[in-house]
Design a protein around this motif. Structure first.
Motif, short mmCIF file in Angstrom:
data_model
loop_
_atom_site.label_atom_id
_atom_site.label_comp_id
_atom_site.label_asym_id
_atom_site.label_seq_id
_atom_site.Cartn_x
_atom_site.Cartn_y
_atom_site.Cartn_z
N ARG A 204 -5.47 -7.58 7.90
CA ARG A 204 -6.42 -7.33 8.99
C ARG A 204 -5.98 -8.03 10.27
N ARG A 205 -5.61 -9.30 10.15
CA ARG A 205 -5.22 -10.06 11.35
C ARG A 205 -3.91 -9.57 11.94
N ALA A 206 -2.97 -9.22 11.08
CA ALA A 206 -1.64 -8.82 11.57
C ALA A 206 -1.59 -7.36 12.01
N GLY A 207 -2.58 -6.57 11.59
CA GLY A 207 -2.58 -5.16 11.94
C GLY A 207 -1.50 -4.36 11.23
N ALA A 208 -1.12 -4.80 10.05
CA ALA A 208 -0.06 -4.13 9.29
C ALA A 208 -0.54 -2.78 8.76
N THR A 209 0.37 -1.83 8.69
CA THR A 209 0.06 -0.50 8.17
C THR A 209 0.72 -0.23 6.83
N THR A 210 1.74 -1.01 6.49
CA THR A 210 2.44 -0.86 5.21
C THR A 210 2.65 -2.23 4.60
N VAL A 211 2.35 -2.35 3.30
CA VAL A 211 2.47 -3.64 2.62
C VAL A 211 3.43 -3.50 1.44
N LEU A 212 4.41 -4.41 1.36
CA LEU A 212 5.32 -4.52 0.22
C LEU A 212 5.07 -5.87 -0.43
N ALA A 213 5.27 -5.95 -1.76
CA ALA A 213 4.96 -7.20 -2.46
C ALA A 213 5.84 -7.37 -3.68
N ALA A 214 5.90 -8.63 -4.18
CA ALA A 214 6.63 -8.93 -5.41
C ALA A 214 6.02 -10.15 -6.06
N GLY A 215 6.13 -10.23 -7.39
CA GLY A 215 5.64 -11.37 -8.14
C GLY A 215 5.97 -11.22 -9.60
N ASP A 216 5.89 -12.32 -10.34
CA ASP A 216 6.30 -12.30 -11.75
C ASP A 216 5.21 -12.65 -12.73
N SER A 217 4.06 -13.18 -12.26
CA SER A 217 3.06 -13.71 -13.19
C SER A 217 1.77 -12.91 -13.18
N LEU A 218 0.91 -13.22 -14.15
CA LEU A 218 -0.39 -12.56 -14.23
C LEU A 218 -1.19 -12.79 -12.94
N LEU A 219 -1.04 -13.95 -12.33
CA LEU A 219 -1.76 -14.24 -11.10
C LEU A 219 -1.22 -13.44 -9.92
N ASP A 220 -0.08 -12.76 -10.10
CA ASP A 220 0.47 -11.90 -9.05
C ASP A 220 0.07 -10.44 -9.20
N ALA A 221 -0.53 -10.08 -10.32
CA ALA A 221 -0.81 -8.67 -10.58
C ALA A 221 -1.66 -8.04 -9.49
N ASP A 222 -2.72 -8.75 -9.07
CA ASP A 222 -3.58 -8.19 -8.03
C ASP A 222 -2.84 -8.04 -6.71
N LEU A 223 -1.90 -8.93 -6.42
CA LEU A 223 -1.09 -8.84 -5.22
C LEU A 223 -0.25 -7.57 -5.25
N LEU A 224 0.36 -7.29 -6.38
CA LEU A 224 1.20 -6.10 -6.51
C LEU A 224 0.37 -4.83 -6.39
N LEU A 225 -0.82 -4.84 -6.98
CA LEU A 225 -1.69 -3.66 -6.92
C LEU A 225 -2.20 -3.40 -5.51
N ALA A 226 -2.26 -4.43 -4.68
CA ALA A 226 -2.77 -4.27 -3.32
C ALA A 226 -1.72 -3.74 -2.36
N ALA A 227 -0.47 -3.63 -2.81
CA ALA A 227 0.63 -3.22 -1.93
C ALA A 227 0.88 -1.72 -2.03
N ASP A 228 1.54 -1.19 -1.00
CA ASP A 228 1.96 0.21 -1.04
C ASP A 228 3.14 0.40 -1.98
N ALA A 229 3.99 -0.61 -2.07
CA ALA A 229 5.11 -0.61 -3.02
C ALA A 229 5.35 -2.06 -3.43
N ALA A 230 5.71 -2.24 -4.71
CA ALA A 230 5.86 -3.61 -5.21
C ALA A 230 6.93 -3.65 -6.29
N TRP A 231 7.42 -4.89 -6.55
CA TRP A 231 8.47 -5.09 -7.54
C TRP A 231 8.14 -6.32 -8.37
#
Length: 276
Positions: A204-231
């Protein structure tokens, strides 16, 4: 910038010597760059190639570290950037409990997430008491509270009793908390405390239109799901459980070479997205 890249740090972008997983002859091992020093000793690394790619990425996109580390722990990490002394404009720490703006904790965000936790989860003190009762000193090295937000144990993973983690997970779930086993650490985190919640605020603050993400743990799952593409890398809690989701690519690489591949994918994704 239209593209925002949010990435976990430990065992996703940066690696301790135990987590490097260099299974090639020494003469073929990649050159490493130390990106963290703790108590005068090197602690975390990237490949030199990954470091160069990350510097390029930060010129193309808004790069946001998203870590379970407290701000104090995060500030030990010196990530490569486009200029000497570069600091990411935004960083997510304490699993979303702290939002750093130009390296400084944002008080408004801390107040907001504290209120959400109070509404949705049992008090921290109750979980800390439970961990004190159920963590046997024979296989527990440390019990810690991080930033007055969540708790974790440092354990001998191979010595955890059968069923112990599942029992703790169930007990915590009934009280609005989540449990994650990452390397030698067992985290207990209130359910409203997520990286994706802080990510939404950064977007919201950055005004981004596309989000990419990455993570390896269970605590990262929601981060990956919130992205347009993730690894996710080929190691870690998500890989061990076979977790995947639409838009999430499971990489074959493990260890520090996975970190390099993730930054390579980030850069390719950021440069392929038109920025207007």
């Amino acid at each position: 910038m239209g593209v925002l890249v949010a990435s976990d740090l430990d065992r996703t972008l940066i690696y301790s010597d135990r987590a490097l997983a260099l299974d090639v002859p020494d003469r073929l091992a990649p050159r490493l760059l130390c990106v963290e020093v703790y108590q005068g000793r090197p602690l975390s690394y990237m490949t030199e190639r990954a470091a160069g790619l990350l510097a390029d990425l930060s010129r193309q996109a808004c790069f946001v570290p998203a870590t379970t580390r407290t701000p104090e722990q995060y500030h030990r990490v010196k990530l490569p950037g486009p200029t000497a002394g570069w600091v990411p404009a935004y960083a997510i720490c304490a699993n979303g409990g702290q939002l750093l703006v130009d390296g400084v904790p944002d008080r408004d965000w801390r107040a907001e997430i504290t209120a959400r936790i109070a509404d949705g989860s049992a008090p921290l003190e109750e979980v800390v008491r439970r961990l004190a009762l159920c963590a046997d000193p024979q296989w527990t090295h440390k019990r810690r509270v991080a930033d007055e937000l969540f708790a974790y144990l440092v354990v001998e993973r191979a010595e955890l009793p059968a069923g112990w983690l599942e029992e703790l997970t169930g007990w915590c779930a009934e009280r609005g908390w989540a449990v994650s086993l990452q390397g030698r650490k067992v985290y207990a985190v209130p359910a409203p405390l997520t990286k994706s919640a802080a990510l939404t605020e950064v977007v919201r603050r950055a005004g981004a239109t596309t989000v990419l993400a990455a993570g390896d743990s269970l605590l990262d799952a929601d981060l990956l799901l919130a992205a347009d593409a993730a690894w996710r890398p080929g190691h870690g809690e998500l890989a061990d459980s076979g977790w995947t989701a639409p838009g999430v690519t499971a990489l074959a690489e493990v260890g520090v070479t996975a970190g390099e591949e993730i930054v390579r994918r980030f850069l390719a994704g950021a440069t392929a997205v038109p920025v207007g």
